[in-house]
Scaffold this motif. Sequence first.
Motif, PDB file in Angstrom:
ATOM      1  N   SER A  14       0.804  -1.232   0.000  1.00  0.00           N
ATOM      2  CA  SER A  14       0.000   0.000   0.000  1.00  0.00           C
ATOM      3  C   SER A  14       0.834   1.278   0.000  1.00  0.00           C
ATOM      4  CB  SER A  14      -0.970   0.021   1.183  1.00  0.00           C
ATOM      5  OG  SER A  14      -1.846  -1.077   1.109  1.00  0.00           O
ATOM      6  N   SER A  15       2.110   1.171  -0.315  1.00  0.00           N
ATOM      7  CA  SER A  15       2.976   2.356  -0.394  1.00  0.00           C
ATOM      8  C   SER A  15       3.467   2.547  -1.820  1.00  0.00           C
ATOM      9  CB  SER A  15       4.189   2.195   0.522  1.00  0.00           C
ATOM     10  OG  SER A  15       3.784   2.136   1.862  1.00  0.00           O
ATOM     11  N   LEU A  16       3.615   3.793  -2.213  1.00  0.00           N
ATOM     12  CA  LEU A  16       4.114   4.130  -3.536  1.00  0.00           C
ATOM     13  C   LEU A  16       5.584   3.754  -3.633  1.00  0.00           C
ATOM     14  CD1 LEU A  16       2.843   5.498  -6.011  1.00  0.00           C
ATOM     15  CD2 LEU A  16       3.764   7.648  -5.174  1.00  0.00           C
ATOM     16  N   THR A  17       5.956   3.050  -4.694  1.00  0.00           N
ATOM     17  CA  THR A  17       7.342   2.637  -4.902  1.00  0.00           C
ATOM     18  C   THR A  17       8.090   3.692  -5.713  1.00  0.00           C
ATOM     19  OG1 THR A  17       6.839   1.528  -6.978  1.00  0.00           O
ATOM     20  CG2 THR A  17       6.663   0.196  -4.945  1.00  0.00           C
ATOM     21  N   LYS A  18       9.363   3.459  -5.933  1.00  0.00           N
ATOM     22  CA  LYS A  18      10.167   4.352  -6.763  1.00  0.00           C
ATOM     23  C   LYS A  18       9.568   4.442  -8.165  1.00  0.00           C
ATOM     24  CE  LYS A  18      14.775   4.897  -8.714  1.00  0.00           C
ATOM     25  NZ  LYS A  18      16.091   4.291  -8.902  1.00  0.00           N
ATOM     26  N   ILE A  19       9.155   3.305  -8.700  1.00  0.00           N
ATOM     27  CA  ILE A  19       8.529   3.294 -10.023  1.00  0.00           C
ATOM     28  C   ILE A  19       7.218   4.072  -9.996  1.00  0.00           C
ATOM     29  CG2 ILE A  19       7.405   1.803 -11.740  1.00  0.00           C
ATOM     30  CD1 ILE A  19       9.592  -0.295 -11.077  1.00  0.00           C
ATOM     31  N   GLY A  20       6.444   3.913  -8.952  1.00  0.00           N
ATOM     32  CA  GLY A  20       5.190   4.661  -8.808  1.00  0.00           C
ATOM     33  C   GLY A  20       5.426   6.158  -8.812  1.00  0.00           C
ATOM     34  N   LYS A  21       6.473   6.603  -8.140  1.00  0.00           N
ATOM     35  CA  LYS A  21       6.810   8.034  -8.126  1.00  0.00           C
ATOM     36  C   LYS A  21       7.241   8.502  -9.505  1.00  0.00           C
ATOM     37  CE  LYS A  21       8.041   7.952  -3.279  1.00  0.00           C
ATOM     38  NZ  LYS A  21       9.121   7.908  -2.296  1.00  0.00           N
ATOM     39  N   GLN A  22       8.005   7.651 -10.216  1.00  0.00           N
ATOM     40  CA  GLN A  22       8.424   8.009 -11.568  1.00  0.00           C
ATOM     41  C   GLN A  22       7.214   8.117 -12.495  1.00  0.00           C
ATOM     42  OE1 GLN A  22      11.204   4.670 -11.896  1.00  0.00           O
ATOM     43  NE2 GLN A  22      12.797   6.154 -12.417  1.00  0.00           N
ATOM     44  N   ILE A  23       6.281   7.181 -12.372  1.00  0.00           N
ATOM     45  CA  ILE A  23       5.090   7.178 -13.209  1.00  0.00           C
ATOM     46  C   ILE A  23       4.278   8.453 -13.005  1.00  0.00           C
ATOM     47  CG2 ILE A  23       2.810   6.076 -13.412  1.00  0.00           C
ATOM     48  CD1 ILE A  23       4.262   3.388 -13.268  1.00  0.00           C
ATOM     49  N   SER A  24       4.244   8.963 -11.797  1.00  0.00           N
ATOM     50  CA  SER A  24       3.450  10.164 -11.509  1.00  0.00           C
ATOM     51  C   SER A  24       3.986  11.409 -12.220  1.00  0.00           C
ATOM     52  CB  SER A  24       3.372  10.398 -10.004  1.00  0.00           C
ATOM     53  OG  SER A  24       4.621  10.781  -9.484  1.00  0.00           O
ATOM     54  N   ARG A  25       5.202  11.364 -12.753  1.00  0.00           N
ATOM     55  CA  ARG A  25       5.773  12.499 -13.488  1.00  0.00           C
ATOM     56  C   ARG A  25       5.130  12.696 -14.856  1.00  0.00           C
ATOM     57  NH1 ARG A  25      11.993  10.934 -13.616  1.00  0.00           N
ATOM     58  NH2 ARG A  25      11.020   9.772 -15.279  1.00  0.00           N
ATOM     59  N   TYR A  26       4.574  11.636 -15.412  1.00  0.00           N
ATOM     60  CA  TYR A  26       4.045  11.688 -16.769  1.00  0.00           C
ATOM     61  C   TYR A  26       2.549  11.986 -16.785  1.00  0.00           C
ATOM     62  CZ  TYR A  26       8.437   9.496 -18.141  1.00  0.00           C
ATOM     63  OH  TYR A  26       9.762   9.223 -18.341  1.00  0.00           O
ATOM     64  N   PRO A  27       2.114  12.891 -17.681  1.00  0.00           N
ATOM     65  CA  PRO A  27       0.681  13.204 -17.778  1.00  0.00           C
ATOM     66  C   PRO A  27      -0.054  12.213 -18.688  1.00  0.00           C
ATOM     67  CG  PRO A  27       1.897  14.637 -19.236  1.00  0.00           C
ATOM     68  CD  PRO A  27       2.915  13.777 -18.509  1.00  0.00           C
ATOM     69  N   LEU A  28       0.114  10.924 -18.406  1.00  0.00           N
ATOM     70  CA  LEU A  28      -0.456   9.859 -19.224  1.00  0.00           C
ATOM     71  C   LEU A  28      -1.112   8.817 -18.336  1.00  0.00           C
ATOM     72  CD1 LEU A  28       2.641   9.186 -21.512  1.00  0.00           C
ATOM     73  CD2 LEU A  28       0.554  10.346 -22.202  1.00  0.00           C
ATOM     74  N   ASP A  29      -1.807   7.901 -18.967  1.00  0.00           N
ATOM     75  CA  ASP A  29      -2.318   6.729 -18.285  1.00  0.00           C
ATOM     76  C   ASP A  29      -1.139   6.000 -17.636  1.00  0.00           C
ATOM     77  OD1 ASP A  29      -4.531   4.517 -18.103  1.00  0.00           O
ATOM     78  OD2 ASP A  29      -2.746   3.521 -18.906  1.00  0.00           O
TER      79      ASP A  29
END
Length: 70
Positions: A14-29
Motif C-alpha cells: 500500500s505504499s508508492l514505490t520508486k517506479i510509482g513516483k516516476q510514473i506520476s511524473r508523466y501526464p499519461l495513463d
Amino acid sequence: AIELCEKMGCLENSSLTKIGKQISRYPLDARLSRVLIEGEKLTSEARKKLLRFIVYEIEGDKSGSLYQRL
C-alpha cells in the motif's frame, strides 16, 4: 486498480514505490507511463520513437502539446 498498480510495480504494501513516483511524473495513463519508464533504458533515438508513437498514435495528440510537455 490497486492490483494493476501492484503488478506494474507502482505499489508495494500500500505504499508508492520508486517506479510509482516516476510514473506520476508523466501526464499519461499509468500503463503508458510505465512503458516510458522502461523506455528510459533505450537509446536516445529509440526513446524518441517510442514517445512519438505513444503521443501521436495512442493518445491521439495531433497538436503536439502533449509531446512538448514530455
